[in-house]
Design a protein around this motif. Structure first.
Motif, PDB file in Angstrom:
ATOM      1  N   LYS A 270     -12.510  19.233  -5.797  1.00  0.00           N
ATOM      2  CA  LYS A 270     -12.498  18.292  -4.672  1.00  0.00           C
ATOM      3  C   LYS A 270     -11.089  18.112  -4.133  1.00  0.00           C
ATOM      4  CE  LYS A 270     -16.480  15.405  -5.954  1.00  0.00           C
ATOM      5  NZ  LYS A 270     -16.927  14.032  -6.241  1.00  0.00           N
ATOM      6  N   VAL A 271     -11.035  17.687  -2.879  1.00  0.00           N
ATOM      7  CA  VAL A 271      -9.795  17.177  -2.288  1.00  0.00           C
ATOM      8  C   VAL A 271     -10.039  15.716  -1.932  1.00  0.00           C
ATOM      9  CG1 VAL A 271      -9.096  19.430  -1.403  1.00  0.00           C
ATOM     10  CG2 VAL A 271     -10.425  17.910   0.041  1.00  0.00           C
ATOM     11  N   PHE A 272      -8.971  14.949  -1.907  1.00  0.00           N
ATOM     12  CA  PHE A 272      -9.087  13.507  -1.702  1.00  0.00           C
ATOM     13  C   PHE A 272      -8.384  13.139  -0.403  1.00  0.00           C
ATOM     14  CE2 PHE A 272      -9.000  14.607  -6.158  1.00  0.00           C
ATOM     15  CZ  PHE A 272     -10.161  14.017  -6.628  1.00  0.00           C
ATOM     16  N   VAL A 273      -9.135  12.558   0.507  1.00  0.00           N
ATOM     17  CA  VAL A 273      -8.601  12.168   1.812  1.00  0.00           C
ATOM     18  C   VAL A 273      -8.405  10.659   1.796  1.00  0.00           C
ATOM     19  CG1 VAL A 273      -8.903  12.300   4.301  1.00  0.00           C
ATOM     20  CG2 VAL A 273      -9.922  14.056   2.828  1.00  0.00           C
ATOM     21  N   MET A 274      -7.153  10.219   1.991  1.00  0.00           N
ATOM     22  CA  MET A 274      -6.806   8.810   1.848  1.00  0.00           C
ATOM     23  C   MET A 274      -5.953   8.366   3.031  1.00  0.00           C
ATOM     24  SD  MET A 274      -5.687   9.187  -2.153  1.00  0.00           S
ATOM     25  CE  MET A 274      -5.156   7.493  -2.273  1.00  0.00           C
ATOM     26  N   GLY A 275      -5.684   7.080   3.054  1.00  0.00           N
ATOM     27  CA  GLY A 275      -4.823   6.527   4.088  1.00  0.00           C
ATOM     28  C   GLY A 275      -5.596   6.093   5.306  1.00  0.00           C
TER      29      GLY A 275
ATOM     30  N   THR B 264      -6.928   3.108  15.577  1.00  0.00           N
ATOM     31  CA  THR B 264      -6.076   1.935  15.774  1.00  0.00           C
ATOM     32  C   THR B 264      -4.895   1.863  14.817  1.00  0.00           C
ATOM     33  OG1 THR B 264      -7.513   0.640  14.313  1.00  0.00           O
ATOM     34  CG2 THR B 264      -8.002   0.599  16.681  1.00  0.00           C
ATOM     35  N   SER B 265      -4.977   2.559  13.691  1.00  0.00           N
ATOM     36  CA  SER B 265      -3.913   2.411  12.701  1.00  0.00           C
ATOM     37  C   SER B 265      -3.295   3.727  12.239  1.00  0.00           C
ATOM     38  CB  SER B 265      -4.446   1.650  11.475  1.00  0.00           C
ATOM     39  OG  SER B 265      -5.509   2.376  10.873  1.00  0.00           O
TER      40      SER B 265
ATOM     41  N   PRO C  12       0.110   4.973   8.165  1.00  0.00           N
ATOM     42  CA  PRO C  12      -0.158   4.057   9.274  1.00  0.00           C
ATOM     43  C   PRO C  12       1.000   4.047  10.269  1.00  0.00           C
ATOM     44  CG  PRO C  12       0.560   2.823   7.363  1.00  0.00           C
ATOM     45  CD  PRO C  12       0.452   4.256   6.920  1.00  0.00           C
ATOM     46  N   VAL C  13       0.715   3.632  11.488  1.00  0.00           N
ATOM     47  CA  VAL C  13       1.780   3.482  12.484  1.00  0.00           C
ATOM     48  C   VAL C  13       2.670   2.319  12.066  1.00  0.00           C
ATOM     49  CG1 VAL C  13       0.423   4.463  14.369  1.00  0.00           C
ATOM     50  CG2 VAL C  13       0.276   2.022  13.891  1.00  0.00           C
ATOM     51  N   PRO C  14       3.953   2.297  12.491  1.00  0.00           N
ATOM     52  CA  PRO C  14       4.869   1.236  12.040  1.00  0.00           C
ATOM     53  C   PRO C  14       4.370  -0.170  12.336  1.00  0.00           C
ATOM     54  CG  PRO C  14       6.097   3.035  13.047  1.00  0.00           C
ATOM     55  CD  PRO C  14       4.651   3.342  13.272  1.00  0.00           C
TER      56      PRO C  14
ATOM     57  N   GLY D 110       0.822  -1.211   0.000  1.00  0.00           N
ATOM     58  CA  GLY D 110       0.000   0.000   0.000  1.00  0.00           C
ATOM     59  C   GLY D 110       0.851   1.253   0.000  1.00  0.00           C
ATOM     60  N   LEU D 111       0.177   2.390  -0.170  1.00  0.00           N
ATOM     61  CA  LEU D 111       0.861   3.675  -0.214  1.00  0.00           C
ATOM     62  C   LEU D 111       1.387   4.041   1.165  1.00  0.00           C
ATOM     63  CD1 LEU D 111       1.555   6.231  -1.814  1.00  0.00           C
ATOM     64  CD2 LEU D 111      -0.683   7.136  -1.178  1.00  0.00           C
ATOM     65  N   SER D 112       2.620   4.572   1.201  1.00  0.00           N
ATOM     66  CA  SER D 112       3.212   4.978   2.473  1.00  0.00           C
ATOM     67  C   SER D 112       4.156   6.134   2.211  1.00  0.00           C
ATOM     68  CB  SER D 112       3.966   3.812   3.109  1.00  0.00           C
ATOM     69  OG  SER D 112       4.626   4.234   4.277  1.00  0.00           O
ATOM     70  N   MET D 113       4.071   7.166   3.071  1.00  0.00           N
ATOM     71  CA  MET D 113       4.922   8.331   2.909  1.00  0.00           C
ATOM     72  C   MET D 113       6.233   8.185   3.666  1.00  0.00           C
ATOM     73  SD  MET D 113       3.069  10.164   0.950  1.00  0.00           S
ATOM     74  CE  MET D 113       3.913  11.732   0.980  1.00  0.00           C
ATOM     75  N   GLY D 114       6.258   7.408   4.748  1.00  0.00           N
ATOM     76  CA  GLY D 114       7.476   7.259   5.517  1.00  0.00           C
ATOM     77  C   GLY D 114       7.601   8.319   6.583  1.00  0.00           C
ATOM     78  N   GLN D 115       8.336   8.016   7.680  1.00  0.00           N
ATOM     79  CA  GLN D 115       8.453   8.954   8.780  1.00  0.00           C
ATOM     80  C   GLN D 115       9.321  10.143   8.419  1.00  0.00           C
ATOM     81  OE1 GLN D 115       9.428   7.131  12.428  1.00  0.00           O
ATOM     82  NE2 GLN D 115       9.513   9.014  13.596  1.00  0.00           N
ATOM     83  N   ASN D 116      10.350   9.909   7.626  1.00  0.00           N
ATOM     84  CA  ASN D 116      11.216  10.998   7.187  1.00  0.00           C
ATOM     85  C   ASN D 116      11.536  10.748   5.717  1.00  0.00           C
ATOM     86  OD1 ASN D 116      13.445  12.691   6.611  1.00  0.00           O
ATOM     87  ND2 ASN D 116      13.944  12.809   8.792  1.00  0.00           N
ATOM     88  N   LEU D 117      10.889  11.480   4.842  1.00  0.00           N
ATOM     89  CA  LEU D 117      11.010  11.198   3.417  1.00  0.00           C
ATOM     90  C   LEU D 117      12.445  11.362   2.926  1.00  0.00           C
ATOM     91  CD1 LEU D 117       7.775  12.835   2.014  1.00  0.00           C
ATOM     92  CD2 LEU D 117       8.254  10.421   2.337  1.00  0.00           C
ATOM     93  N   ALA D 118      13.118  12.403   3.382  1.00  0.00           N
ATOM     94  CA  ALA D 118      14.482  12.630   2.906  1.00  0.00           C
ATOM     95  C   ALA D 118      15.417  11.508   3.360  1.00  0.00           C
ATOM     96  CB  ALA D 118      14.975  13.987   3.393  1.00  0.00           C
ATOM     97  N   ALA D 119      15.285  11.123   4.645  1.00  0.00           N
ATOM     98  CA  ALA D 119      16.144  10.056   5.154  1.00  0.00           C
ATOM     99  C   ALA D 119      15.786   8.721   4.521  1.00  0.00           C
ATOM    100  CB  ALA D 119      16.017   9.976   6.676  1.00  0.00           C
ATOM    101  N   ASP D 120      14.498   8.472   4.355  1.00  0.00           N
ATOM    102  CA  ASP D 120      14.083   7.218   3.728  1.00  0.00           C
ATOM    103  C   ASP D 120      14.625   7.110   2.311  1.00  0.00           C
ATOM    104  OD1 ASP D 120      12.814   6.424   5.932  1.00  0.00           O
ATOM    105  OD2 ASP D 120      10.765   6.780   5.219  1.00  0.00           O
ATOM    106  N   ALA D 121      14.658   8.240   1.616  1.00  0.00           N
ATOM    107  CA  ALA D 121      15.132   8.211   0.233  1.00  0.00           C
ATOM    108  C   ALA D 121      16.592   7.787   0.161  1.00  0.00           C
ATOM    109  CB  ALA D 121      14.954   9.582  -0.410  1.00  0.00           C
ATOM    110  N   GLN D 122      17.401   8.192   1.152  1.00  0.00           N
ATOM    111  CA  GLN D 122      18.807   7.817   1.178  1.00  0.00           C
ATOM    112  C   GLN D 122      18.992   6.350   1.521  1.00  0.00           C
ATOM    113  OE1 GLN D 122      20.661  10.504   3.901  1.00  0.00           O
ATOM    114  NE2 GLN D 122      20.322  12.318   2.601  1.00  0.00           N
ATOM    115  N   ARG D 123      18.048   5.798   2.309  1.00  0.00           N
ATOM    116  CA  ARG D 123      18.181   4.404   2.726  1.00  0.00           C
ATOM    117  C   ARG D 123      17.610   3.437   1.713  1.00  0.00           C
ATOM    118  NH1 ARG D 123      16.609   6.555   7.885  1.00  0.00           N
ATOM    119  NH2 ARG D 123      14.483   5.869   7.475  1.00  0.00           N
ATOM    120  N   GLN D 124      16.785   3.951   0.776  1.00  0.00           N
ATOM    121  CA  GLN D 124      16.153   3.055  -0.181  1.00  0.00           C
ATOM    122  C   GLN D 124      17.191   2.551  -1.179  1.00  0.00           C
ATOM    123  OE1 GLN D 124      13.093   2.006  -0.004  1.00  0.00           O
ATOM    124  NE2 GLN D 124      12.576   3.311   1.724  1.00  0.00           N
TER     125      GLN D 124
END
Length: 386
Positions: free
Chosen positions: A274-279, A309-310, A358-360, A34-48
């Motif tokens: 419209k705006v789209f609310v997801m997640g 819960t999520s 979502p939470v980890p 599923g779609l996930s933004m990550g806790q820190n996008l910049a740091a996640d990008a370096q680790r990917q």
């Protein structure tokens, strides 16, 4: 198959569940379905890995929603309506006779100059013809035919100017003529109104100034689904957008906007913005703007808030794309209740995407839910091999 080969294959298969679980554990939530933004996008990008680096946002695209950001947005709000709307302003002028209009002309005490109503066997037809009276159609060149006078140019004149001209011409044949001229049917100028109005269609321009509020009123007013912030007027091949709420906020009376012959007035539907609310929200949805305005708080509220819960309140994102600019991602950390005050001041725009991560633990649980069926299948294969 030889017995030694079966034993070797069984040992290899037995190691598969543990190997798969260990791999998923090391990968963590970065590979959750599923779609996930990550806790820190910049740091996640370096680790990917190289295959996933394309998901990282461009430099400067990730912006935190802070009080400074809200001040910058408020400062960038337009303080003027723009030249396009100003070009529609005009002063009301007396109506002038035009091609297609029907004139009612009466020369008092001279009934022989009146157009007799055509005879009809139907009482209803006679009454309708009597109501029409002596009508003179104005030609495309602005001319009419009148007894004694012949062809006379009345196009471009007001009723009073036309009366004075006819009186002057008839004075050669009639002593002190008393003439009355009035426009019986307004047909030379029309405005077409469509969209979210109750009575769409053609509206003739008459002696009352055809201002924007007058045109909307003649069309029966706006419907419940009309977007008051998106009214378009097309004139001479160009279209100008009008925001009634902005005009009110700037103290500008919309009666200054004067429509002309051939204008097209279109009122947009609010569902077009419209705006789209997801997640991880209670009810993912597509929420229309309310007359061009919707805050992040309102959008989350319409979606029932974050899933208890999520949803991860620290990871709320607004993805905004523009046709000529790179997409921007706004991040809100709502772990503290005061952060929702920032969400209330953050104005959303049409086609924004609000996403809650979502939470980890939830992401990890989703990984496991995909791995376990495969592990069970491997165990079944191993048991069958034994």
């Amino acid at each position: 198959m030889p017995q030694n080969s079966l034993i070797t294959t069984g040992l290899k298969l037995a190691r598969w569940p543990a190997l798969a679980i260990a791999t998923a554990w090391l990968a963590g939530c970065a590979y959750a379905p599923g779609l996930s933004m990550g806790q820190n996008l910049a740091a996640d990008a370096q680790r990917q890995t190289a295959g996933t680096e394309q998901d990282a946002p461009p430099p400067g695209a990730l912006l935190s929603i802070t009080a400074d950001l809200l001040r910058q947005q408020r400062a960038s709000l337009p303080t003027d309506i723009g030249q396009g709307v100003k070009s529609l302003f005009g002063e009301a002028a007396p109506y002038t006779i035009g091609p297609g209009d029907v004139l009612n002309i009466v020369v008092w005490d001279h009934p022989e100059l009146a157009i007799a109503a055509a005879a009809s066997s139907s009482t209803a037809d006679v009454s309708s013809l009597t109501a029409v009276g002596n009508g003179y159609n104005v030609s495309p060149n602005g001319l009419i035919q009148f007894p004694y006078v012949g062809q006379i140019q009345l196009g471009g004149m007001t009723e009073f100017q036309a009366r004075d001209l006819l009186t002057k011409r008839l004075a050669k044949y009639i002593k002190d003529p008393q003439v009355t001229v009035r426009i019986q049917a307004y047909r030379s100028g029309r405005v077409y109104i469509d969209g979210e109005v109750r009575i769409p269609g053609l509206q003739p321009i008459n002696d009352l100034p055809m201002t924007l509020p007058e045109a909307l009123n003649r069309a029966g007013g706006l419907t419940a689904s009309a977007d008051r912030s998106r009214i378009a007027i097309s004139r001479n091949g160009s279209t100008t957008a009008i925001n009634l709420l902005q005009l009110s906020a700037l103290g500008i009376n919309p009666n200054h906007i004067l429509l002309r012959r051939g204008d097209l007035l279109h009122v947009h539907n609010r569902d077009e913005s419209k705006v789209f609310v997801m997640g991880e929200v209670t009810r993912p949805l597509a929420q229309p703007l309310r007359n061009g305005r919707l805050t992040l708080n309102e959008a989350l509220g319409e979606a029932g808030g974050l899933n208890a819960t999520s949803g991860d309140p620290r990871q709320i994102y607004v993805v905004r794309s523009a046709a000529k600019e790179q997409a921007k991602i706004y991040h809100l950390d709502a772990s503290a209740p005061m952060a929702y005050a920032l969400a209330e001041g953050f104005e959303l725009q049409s086609h924004d995407v609000v996403y809650v991560d979502p939470v980890p633990l939830v992401r990890w649980n989703r990984v496991i839910s995909l791995i376990l069926p495969s592990a069970q299948a491997v165990n079944v294969t191993r048991d069958a091999a034994n």
